[in-house]
Design a protein around this motif. Structure first.
Motif, PDB file in Angstrom:
ATOM      1  N   ARG A 181       0.033  15.236  13.528  1.00  0.00           N
ATOM      2  CA  ARG A 181       0.403  14.457  11.582  1.00  0.00           C
ATOM      3  C   ARG A 181       0.221  15.858  11.031  1.00  0.00           C
ATOM      4  O   ARG A 181       0.079  15.920  10.144  1.00  0.00           O
ATOM      5  CB  ARG A 181      -0.130  13.223  10.878  1.00  0.00           C
ATOM      6  CG  ARG A 181      -0.071  12.371  11.839  1.00  0.00           C
ATOM      7  CD  ARG A 181      -0.869  10.953  11.077  1.00  0.00           C
ATOM      8  NE  ARG A 181      -0.263  10.723  10.271  1.00  0.00           N
ATOM      9  CZ  ARG A 181      -0.224   9.806   9.429  1.00  0.00           C
ATOM     10  NH1 ARG A 181      -1.069   8.407   9.304  1.00  0.00           N
ATOM     11  NH2 ARG A 181       0.107   8.665   8.280  1.00  0.00           N
ATOM     12  N   ASP A 219       4.236   0.904  12.409  1.00  0.00           N
ATOM     13  CA  ASP A 219       3.103   0.434  11.982  1.00  0.00           C
ATOM     14  C   ASP A 219       2.859  -1.323  12.372  1.00  0.00           C
ATOM     15  O   ASP A 219       2.370  -1.779  12.028  1.00  0.00           O
ATOM     16  CB  ASP A 219       3.384  -0.190  10.328  1.00  0.00           C
ATOM     17  CG  ASP A 219       2.749   1.854   9.548  1.00  0.00           C
ATOM     18  OD1 ASP A 219       2.999   2.289   8.915  1.00  0.00           O
ATOM     19  OD2 ASP A 219       2.154   2.249  10.476  1.00  0.00           O
ATOM     20  N   LYS A 236       1.007  -1.337  -0.008  1.00  0.00           N
ATOM     21  CA  LYS A 236      -0.314  -0.048  -0.602  1.00  0.00           C
ATOM     22  C   LYS A 236       0.949   1.450  -0.071  1.00  0.00           C
ATOM     23  O   LYS A 236       0.246   2.380  -0.844  1.00  0.00           O
ATOM     24  CB  LYS A 236      -1.062  -0.333   1.501  1.00  0.00           C
ATOM     25  CG  LYS A 236      -1.406   1.534   1.407  1.00  0.00           C
ATOM     26  CD  LYS A 236      -2.545   1.251   2.675  1.00  0.00           C
ATOM     27  CE  LYS A 236      -1.673   1.862   4.128  1.00  0.00           C
ATOM     28  NZ  LYS A 236      -1.730   3.199   4.591  1.00  0.00           N
ATOM     29  N   VAL A 296       8.265  10.183   5.820  1.00  0.00           N
ATOM     30  CA  VAL A 296       8.470   9.241   4.692  1.00  0.00           C
ATOM     31  C   VAL A 296       7.737   9.397   3.475  1.00  0.00           C
ATOM     32  O   VAL A 296       8.396   9.846   2.700  1.00  0.00           O
ATOM     33  CB  VAL A 296       8.300   7.712   5.169  1.00  0.00           C
ATOM     34  CG1 VAL A 296       7.660   6.967   3.744  1.00  0.00           C
ATOM     35  CG2 VAL A 296       8.248   6.874   6.551  1.00  0.00           C
TER      36      VAL A 296
HETATM   37  C1  EPZ Z   1       3.856   7.194   6.959  1.00  0.00           C
HETATM   38  O1  EPZ Z   1       3.214   7.719   6.973  1.00  0.00           O
HETATM   39  C2  EPZ Z   1       2.899   5.752   5.981  1.00  0.00           C
HETATM   40  N1  EPZ Z   1       2.136   6.196   5.542  1.00  0.00           N
HETATM   41  C3  EPZ Z   1       2.554   5.471   7.516  1.00  0.00           C
HETATM   42  O2  EPZ Z   1       2.211   4.358   7.842  1.00  0.00           O
HETATM   43  C4  EPZ Z   1       3.961   5.047   8.256  1.00  0.00           C
HETATM   44  O3  EPZ Z   1       2.928   4.912   9.178  1.00  0.00           O
HETATM   45  C5  EPZ Z   1       4.600   6.543   8.427  1.00  0.00           C
HETATM   46  O4  EPZ Z   1       4.965   6.742   7.616  1.00  0.00           O
HETATM   47  C6  EPZ Z   1       6.102   5.783   9.589  1.00  0.00           C
HETATM   48  O5  EPZ Z   1       6.378   5.427   9.066  1.00  0.00           O
HETATM   49  C7  EPZ Z   1       1.925   6.069   4.135  1.00  0.00           C
HETATM   50  O6  EPZ Z   1       3.243   5.859   3.401  1.00  0.00           O
HETATM   51  C8  EPZ Z   1       0.850   6.877   3.345  1.00  0.00           C
HETATM   52  P1  EPZ Z   1       6.123  10.391   8.789  1.00  0.00           P
HETATM   53  P2  EPZ Z   1       3.795   8.994   7.443  1.00  0.00           P
HETATM   54  O7  EPZ Z   1       6.244  11.606   8.095  1.00  0.00           O
HETATM   55  O8  EPZ Z   1       4.551   9.689   6.192  1.00  0.00           O
HETATM   56  C9  EPZ Z   1       6.230  13.847  11.750  1.00  0.00           C
HETATM   57  C10 EPZ Z   1      -0.125   2.713   7.558  1.00  0.00           C
HETATM   58  O9  EPZ Z   1      -0.609   2.278   9.084  1.00  0.00           O
HETATM   59  N2  EPZ Z   1       6.098  14.601  10.778  1.00  0.00           N
HETATM   60  O10 EPZ Z   1       6.845   9.809   8.157  1.00  0.00           O
HETATM   61  O11 EPZ Z   1       2.360  10.387   7.170  1.00  0.00           O
HETATM   62  C11 EPZ Z   1       4.783  13.010  12.542  1.00  0.00           C
HETATM   63  O12 EPZ Z   1       3.390  14.182  12.949  1.00  0.00           O
HETATM   64  C12 EPZ Z   1       0.765   3.862   7.874  1.00  0.00           C
HETATM   65  O13 EPZ Z   1      -0.099   2.346   6.429  1.00  0.00           O
HETATM   66  C13 EPZ Z   1       6.493  16.361  11.190  1.00  0.00           C
HETATM   67  O14 EPZ Z   1       6.353  16.669  12.324  1.00  0.00           O
HETATM   68  O15 EPZ Z   1       4.547   9.582   8.145  1.00  0.00           O
HETATM   69  C14 EPZ Z   1       5.292  11.381  12.885  1.00  0.00           C
HETATM   70  O16 EPZ Z   1       5.738  11.695  13.945  1.00  0.00           O
HETATM   71  C15 EPZ Z   1       0.266   5.108   9.636  1.00  0.00           C
HETATM   72  N3  EPZ Z   1       5.945  17.015   9.702  1.00  0.00           N
HETATM   73  C16 EPZ Z   1       6.490  11.907  12.420  1.00  0.00           C
HETATM   74  O17 EPZ Z   1       7.138  12.766  11.797  1.00  0.00           O
HETATM   75  C17 EPZ Z   1       5.437  16.722   9.056  1.00  0.00           C
HETATM   76  O18 EPZ Z   1       5.501  17.466   8.236  1.00  0.00           O
HETATM   77  C18 EPZ Z   1       6.941  10.875  11.077  1.00  0.00           C
HETATM   78  O19 EPZ Z   1       5.889  10.484  10.259  1.00  0.00           O
HETATM   79  C19 EPZ Z   1       5.915  15.293   8.963  1.00  0.00           C
HETATM   80  C20 EPZ Z   1       5.720  14.765   9.789  1.00  0.00           C
END
Ligand code: EPZ
Length: 416
Positions: free
Chosen positions: A120, A303, A22, A162
């Motif tokens: 997020r 995850d 996904k 990510v």
């Molecule tokens: C991706 O989300 C995944 N989703 C998530 O999977 C996964 O849990 C997550 O990465 C962490 O591995 C997809 O790839 C579609 P992040 P993402 O940006 O990119 C903070 C699932 O179950 N942050 O890596 O949204 C954020 O709040 C889903 O399949 C900021 O502060 O996660 C978090 O605490 C759930 N500012 C941390 O970074 C930003 O601009 C990591 O978030 C971006 C993120």
């Protein structure tokens, strides 16, 4: 809304086919916006989030020929808006921001808003785009992005985000000059997206490391890409073998992608047989308590935190599970406790004291991975478990009941 009924206490044995990833398919679908023509995507998973992503692309002017491969026609993409009613159902819609500003120099994307597992924010996405020369304004709940041109720059992520890394890679690939992404995410899904962009004519080095270098090109060509197997689906089914004391073979898979999970499940007493594209996980009657901290890849994936917690509820001894990525990813805990689990939470740490048994109970899914955790607990529990709001599950697991029934689970989906 549907619910899932599980009659537990049955060891699961057999082979589970793993579907396309996904979290690789979502950015790659967004990447089709970067080039006109006909893109061919193989092994796209049949998931609710994928349907949402296709609805968004259709809204932007893309059309589809269903099948495997899925054909995505993007010659007539002219929209630049991702509306709130779509983004609020799937925050990964924000992934169209980078491609739209890269190709059309303009985008209007709804802010994703809150999420069950945490605030997020997307500040790192927006800050990175500004570094490339994009003008960002927040108006009426929308990001309004525009640029005369995109110029490469050095971008440092405070957190290895990510989708932030994905968004900026897709914006930089058509920018003028060189872009360096520092403290970039190293997840396999980021590597897969880079591989896809390179196949489209992009110039990207270092994907999978913390420093990704992108040399902008003037245009890209359509992709013909096969989506890799879903590492979280794979790890979830291996955990199902552990919690039910059964033996499950998952294939296809890329064992390197779930090394951290295998390491922790081995510590908990499972045994593994690993080949190039399959893994057999063998549960042990005695589950040992282990300590886990979630971390960015290649650390233990957030995850998988809810799923392994379900298994630790049946361990001999205590487990300490620390969630370091999201601030509110313990909503499965109260539901697991209704099944007899002994868990206490202190800040971002859950202390799980193993019990001999869990009891089946009616429980409610709250987010995608929490619902997977409740299914795993139901598979091991004594008696019947009813999981409601399973639309959460359908976001990330293809044919879950069919795959589990095929390895011996008593599981049905009924209309609520
Ligand atoms: C991706 O989300 C995944 N989703 C998530 O999977 C996964 O849990 C997550 O990465 C962490 O591995 C997809 O790839 C579609 P992040 P993402 O940006 O990119 C903070 C699932 O179950 N942050 O890596 O949204 C954020 O709040 C889903 O399949 C900021 O502060 O996660 C978090 O605490 C759930 N500012 C941390 O970074 C930003 O601009 C990591 O978030 C971006 C993120």
């Amino acid at each position: 809304m549907d619910k899932i009924i599980i009659e537990g206490s049955r060891p699961l044995n057999g082979t589970v086919p793993i579907s396309g990833a996904k979290n690789a398919a979502l950015p790659i679908l967004a990447a089709t916006l970067l080039a006109g023509g006909v893109h061919r995507l193989h092994n796209i998973p049949l998931l609710r989030d994928i349907r949402t992503a296709k609805t968004l692309l259709y809204h932007l002017g893309a059309t589809f020929e269903e099948g495997d491969p899925l054909s995505v026609h993007t010659d007539n993409v002219d929209g630049q808006e991702a509306p709130y009613d779509l983004v609020k159902t799937m925050r990964a819609s924000v992934l169209v921001l980078g491609p739209l500003v890269a190709r059309f120099k303009k985008a209007r994307v709804s802010l994703p808003g809150g999420c069950a597992i945490g605030a997020r924010p997307i500040n790192l996405h927006l800050g990175g785009l500004e570094r490339l020369g994009v003008n960002i304004e927040l108006k009426h709940g929308y990001v309004e992005a525009s640029a005369k041109r995109l110029s490469g720059n050095h971008i440092y992520f405070d957190i290895p985000t990510v989708t932030g890394t994905a968004n900026l890679m897709m914006a930089a690939v058509l920018a003028e000059g060189q872009t360096i992404l520092e403290n970039a995410a190293r997840e396999p899904e980021v590597v897969e997206l880079a591989r896809c962009l390179i196949s489209m004519g992009g110039s990207i080095q270092g994907a999978g490391t913390s420093v990704i270098t992108i040399e902008g090109v003037s245009e890209l060509r359509p992709m013909d890409h096969t989506i890799m197997p879903d590492r979280i689906e794979a790890a979830t089914y291996l955990t199902a073998a552990g919690i039910t004391r059964g033996s499950i073979t998952i294939t296809p898979c890329i064992p390197d992608h779930i090394e951290a999970v295998i390491h922790k499940l081995e510590q908990a007493g499972m045994e593994f047989q690993i080949s190039d594209d399959s893994i057999t996980g063998i549960g042990n009657e005695v589950i040992r308590g282990i300590d886990i901290k979630t971390n960015p890849y290649p650390g233990f994936p957030t995850d998988m935190q809810a799923q392994i917690m379900a298994m630790m509820c049946l361990a001999q001894g205590q487990s300490i599970i620390t969630e370091k990525i999201f601030e509110n990813r313990f909503m499965h805990v109260s539901e697991l406790k209704r099944m007899g689990a002994d868990i206490s939470i202190e800040g971002n740490t859950a202390i799980v004291r193993g019990r001999p048994k869990l009891q089946g109970a009616p429980v409610m899914a709250t987010d995608l991975r929490a619902s997977a955790s409740l299914v795993l607990a139901g598979l091991a529990a004594e008696g019947v478990t009813e999981v409601s709001r399973v639309y959460h599950l359908d976001r990330g697991y293809t044919l879950l009941e069919e795959k589990l029934s095929a390895v011996g689970a008593r599981i049905d989906r009924v209309k609520e």
